[in-house]
Design a protein around this motif. Sequence first.
Motif, PDB file in Angstrom:
ATOM      1  N   PHE A   3      45.659  72.261  68.058  1.00 29.51           N
ATOM      2  CA  PHE A   3      45.492  70.977  68.739  1.00 29.51           C
ATOM      3  C   PHE A   3      44.482  70.095  68.013  1.00 29.51           C
ATOM      4  CE2 PHE A   3      42.951  68.429  71.682  1.00 29.51           C
ATOM      5  CZ  PHE A   3      43.924  67.570  72.165  1.00 29.51           C
ATOM      6  N   TRP A   4      43.345  70.649  67.626  1.00 28.66           N
ATOM      7  CA  TRP A   4      42.292  69.872  66.977  1.00 28.66           C
ATOM      8  C   TRP A   4      42.696  69.436  65.582  1.00 28.66           C
ATOM      9  CZ3 TRP A   4      39.333  67.719  70.193  1.00 28.66           C
ATOM     10  CH2 TRP A   4      38.981  68.359  71.378  1.00 28.66           C
ATOM     11  N   ILE A   5      43.367  70.307  64.861  1.00 30.17           N
ATOM     12  CA  ILE A   5      43.829  69.939  63.521  1.00 30.17           C
ATOM     13  C   ILE A   5      44.851  68.810  63.621  1.00 30.17           C
ATOM     14  CG2 ILE A   5      45.111  70.743  61.492  1.00 30.17           C
ATOM     15  CD1 ILE A   5      43.811  73.475  61.910  1.00 30.17           C
ATOM     16  N   LYS A   6      45.781  68.941  64.556  1.00 32.65           N
ATOM     17  CA  LYS A   6      46.803  67.908  64.722  1.00 32.65           C
ATOM     18  C   LYS A   6      46.187  66.590  65.194  1.00 32.65           C
ATOM     19  CE  LYS A   6      51.423  67.076  65.972  1.00 32.65           C
ATOM     20  NZ  LYS A   6      52.676  67.687  65.797  1.00 32.65           N
ATOM     21  N   SER A   7      45.236  66.656  66.104  1.00 27.75           N
ATOM     22  CA  SER A   7      44.574  65.437  66.585  1.00 27.75           C
ATOM     23  C   SER A   7      43.829  64.734  65.461  1.00 27.75           C
ATOM     24  CB  SER A   7      43.599  65.770  67.711  1.00 27.75           C
ATOM     25  OG  SER A   7      44.286  66.286  68.812  1.00 27.75           O
ATOM     26  N   ALA A  12      43.506  60.483  61.277  1.00 22.40           N
ATOM     27  CA  ALA A  12      43.403  60.147  59.858  1.00 22.40           C
ATOM     28  C   ALA A  12      44.591  59.305  59.403  1.00 22.40           C
ATOM     29  CB  ALA A  12      43.293  61.425  59.024  1.00 22.40           C
ATOM     30  N   VAL A  13      45.789  59.649  59.868  1.00 27.81           N
ATOM     31  CA  VAL A  13      46.985  58.866  59.513  1.00 27.81           C
ATOM     32  C   VAL A  13      46.854  57.452  60.067  1.00 27.81           C
ATOM     33  CG1 VAL A  13      49.462  58.620  59.929  1.00 27.81           C
ATOM     34  CG2 VAL A  13      48.544  60.832  59.263  1.00 27.81           C
ATOM     35  N   ALA A  14      46.401  57.332  61.304  1.00 25.50           N
ATOM     36  CA  ALA A  14      46.242  56.012  61.911  1.00 25.50           C
ATOM     37  C   ALA A  14      45.255  55.166  61.115  1.00 25.50           C
ATOM     38  CB  ALA A  14      45.788  56.149  63.359  1.00 25.50           C
ATOM     39  N   LEU A  15      44.128  55.738  60.751  1.00 25.31           N
ATOM     40  CA  LEU A  15      43.115  55.020  59.986  1.00 25.31           C
ATOM     41  C   LEU A  15      43.646  54.629  58.614  1.00 25.31           C
ATOM     42  CD1 LEU A  15      40.206  54.060  60.143  1.00 25.31           C
ATOM     43  CD2 LEU A  15      39.509  56.272  59.233  1.00 25.31           C
ATOM     44  N   TRP A  16      44.340  55.545  57.959  1.00 30.18           N
ATOM     45  CA  TRP A  16      44.904  55.280  56.640  1.00 30.18           C
ATOM     46  C   TRP A  16      45.907  54.126  56.702  1.00 30.18           C
ATOM     47  CZ3 TRP A  16      49.100  58.868  54.231  1.00 30.18           C
ATOM     48  CH2 TRP A  16      49.427  58.428  52.940  1.00 30.18           C
ATOM     49  N   VAL A  63      45.905  66.746  53.603  1.00 28.37           N
ATOM     50  CA  VAL A  63      45.436  68.139  53.630  1.00 28.37           C
ATOM     51  C   VAL A  63      45.689  68.769  54.995  1.00 28.37           C
ATOM     52  CG1 VAL A  63      43.344  69.566  53.564  1.00 28.37           C
ATOM     53  CG2 VAL A  63      43.755  67.880  51.777  1.00 28.37           C
ATOM     54  N   LEU A  64      45.372  68.047  56.062  1.00 26.51           N
ATOM     55  CA  LEU A  64      45.596  68.596  57.402  1.00 26.51           C
ATOM     56  C   LEU A  64      47.081  68.810  57.669  1.00 26.51           C
ATOM     57  CD1 LEU A  64      42.962  66.623  59.479  1.00 26.51           C
ATOM     58  CD2 LEU A  64      42.880  69.020  58.777  1.00 26.51           C
ATOM     59  N   ARG A  65      47.921  67.899  57.178  1.00 28.91           N
ATOM     60  CA  ARG A  65      49.362  68.077  57.383  1.00 28.91           C
ATOM     61  C   ARG A  65      49.861  69.284  56.598  1.00 28.91           C
ATOM     62  NH1 ARG A  65      52.120  67.848  61.459  1.00 28.91           N
ATOM     63  NH2 ARG A  65      54.153  68.544  60.896  1.00 28.91           N
ATOM     64  N   ALA A  66      49.311  69.510  55.416  1.00 32.49           N
ATOM     65  CA  ALA A  66      49.700  70.691  54.643  1.00 32.49           C
ATOM     66  C   ALA A  66      49.346  71.963  55.404  1.00 32.49           C
ATOM     67  CB  ALA A  66      49.022  70.669  53.275  1.00 32.49           C
ATOM     68  N   ILE A  67      48.194  71.969  56.042  1.00 37.46           N
ATOM     69  CA  ILE A  67      47.799  73.126  56.859  1.00 37.46           C
ATOM     70  C   ILE A  67      48.768  73.299  58.024  1.00 37.46           C
ATOM     71  CG2 ILE A  67      46.018  73.981  58.440  1.00 37.46           C
ATOM     72  CD1 ILE A  67      43.954  72.651  56.533  1.00 37.46           C
ATOM     73  N   LEU A  68      49.134  72.195  58.673  1.00 37.87           N
ATOM     74  CA  LEU A  68      50.059  72.271  59.799  1.00 37.87           C
ATOM     75  C   LEU A  68      51.463  72.681  59.362  1.00 37.87           C
ATOM     76  CD1 LEU A  68      48.917  69.088  61.752  1.00 37.87           C
ATOM     77  CD2 LEU A  68      48.556  71.470  62.426  1.00 37.87           C
ATOM     78  N   ALA A  76      65.178  69.601  57.993  1.00 35.53           N
ATOM     79  CA  ALA A  76      65.530  68.340  57.335  1.00 35.53           C
ATOM     80  C   ALA A  76      64.532  67.235  57.674  1.00 35.53           C
ATOM     81  CB  ALA A  76      66.937  67.928  57.723  1.00 35.53           C
ATOM     82  N   TRP A  77      64.085  67.182  58.943  1.00 33.71           N
ATOM     83  CA  TRP A  77      63.153  66.123  59.331  1.00 33.71           C
ATOM     84  C   TRP A  77      61.805  66.290  58.631  1.00 33.71           C
ATOM     85  CZ3 TRP A  77      58.431  66.680  61.712  1.00 33.71           C
ATOM     86  CH2 TRP A  77      58.158  67.920  62.279  1.00 33.71           C
ATOM     87  N   VAL A  78      61.399  67.529  58.358  1.00 32.64           N
ATOM     88  CA  VAL A  78      60.131  67.774  57.665  1.00 32.64           C
ATOM     89  C   VAL A  78      60.226  67.271  56.228  1.00 32.64           C
ATOM     90  CG1 VAL A  78      58.537  69.555  56.854  1.00 32.64           C
ATOM     91  CG2 VAL A  78      59.545  69.748  59.121  1.00 32.64           C
ATOM     92  N   ILE A  79      61.344  67.545  55.582  1.00 34.65           N
ATOM     93  CA  ILE A  79      61.536  67.101  54.199  1.00 34.65           C
ATOM     94  C   ILE A  79      61.587  65.575  54.136  1.00 34.65           C
ATOM     95  CG2 ILE A  79      63.149  67.156  52.254  1.00 34.65           C
ATOM     96  CD1 ILE A  79      63.826  70.056  53.243  1.00 34.65           C
ATOM     97  N   ALA A  80      62.271  64.957  55.091  1.00 39.69           N
ATOM     98  CA  ALA A  80      62.320  63.492  55.142  1.00 39.69           C
ATOM     99  C   ALA A  80      60.930  62.907  55.385  1.00 39.69           C
ATOM    100  CB  ALA A  80      63.287  63.036  56.226  1.00 39.69           C
ATOM    101  N   LYS A  81      60.161  63.559  56.242  1.00 37.43           N
ATOM    102  CA  LYS A  81      58.806  63.090  56.526  1.00 37.43           C
ATOM    103  C   LYS A  81      57.925  63.195  55.286  1.00 37.43           C
ATOM    104  CE  LYS A  81      55.104  63.492  59.864  1.00 37.43           C
ATOM    105  NZ  LYS A  81      54.715  63.962  61.170  1.00 37.43           N
ATOM    106  N   ILE A  82      58.063  64.290  54.555  1.00 33.86           N
ATOM    107  CA  ILE A  82      57.304  64.449  53.312  1.00 33.86           C
ATOM    108  C   ILE A  82      57.685  63.343  52.328  1.00 33.86           C
ATOM    109  CG2 ILE A  82      56.991  65.925  51.287  1.00 33.86           C
ATOM    110  CD1 ILE A  82      57.184  68.330  53.227  1.00 33.86           C
ATOM    111  N   GLY A  83      58.968  62.988  52.289  1.00 36.45           N
ATOM    112  CA  GLY A  83      59.404  61.893  51.428  1.00 36.45           C
ATOM    113  C   GLY A  83      58.770  60.569  51.804  1.00 36.45           C
ATOM    114  N   LEU A  84      58.723  60.266  53.090  1.00 38.23           N
ATOM    115  CA  LEU A  84      58.101  59.016  53.542  1.00 38.23           C
ATOM    116  C   LEU A  84      56.599  59.008  53.289  1.00 38.23           C
ATOM    117  CD1 LEU A  84      60.003  58.251  56.875  1.00 38.23           C
ATOM    118  CD2 LEU A  84      60.266  57.138  54.651  1.00 38.23           C
TER     119      LEU A  84
END
Length: 138
Positions: A3-7, A12-16, A63-68, A76-84
């Motif tokens: 939960f904390w890693i995802k939060s 971080a994504v929002a700030l970026w 980095v946090l997404r890589a951990i998750l 397929a959705w994970v691969i598409a997300k990595i592409g975006l």
Amino acid sequence: MYFWIKSLHIAAVALWFVGLVFLPRLLLSWHRRGRGSRSDYGTFAINTLYFRIMTPAALLAVVLRAILLLQVAPAAWVIAKIGLVTLGVLLHVYYGMILYRFGHGEGRDSRTHYRHTRWLPLGLLLGIGALPACKTGG
């Protein structure tokens, strides 16, 4: 812990991406004013946003997404997300190249260029946010 890693990842994504949306606006403003008396402030604000806020947030998000991702089965959705996200990273690097050129007194892109590129991060963010809804089974 998940939960904390995802939060933290979402924050971080929002700030970026707020930075990715706002940076072209600052560049457009700087472009309009030229290198007048206030250009030092413009340079300071743009560099602070890019190097001290956006870049650390981008690194933390990736980095946090890589951990998750270690806890998720590839789909397929994970691969598409990595592409975006890769497109988001490339856009981030592109803005860095623009800042580098500005710092060396080179290249001034047209105002239309900044007006159009400022919408790219929003489209990427909407796509990245919508992809997890595509996963099956919940």
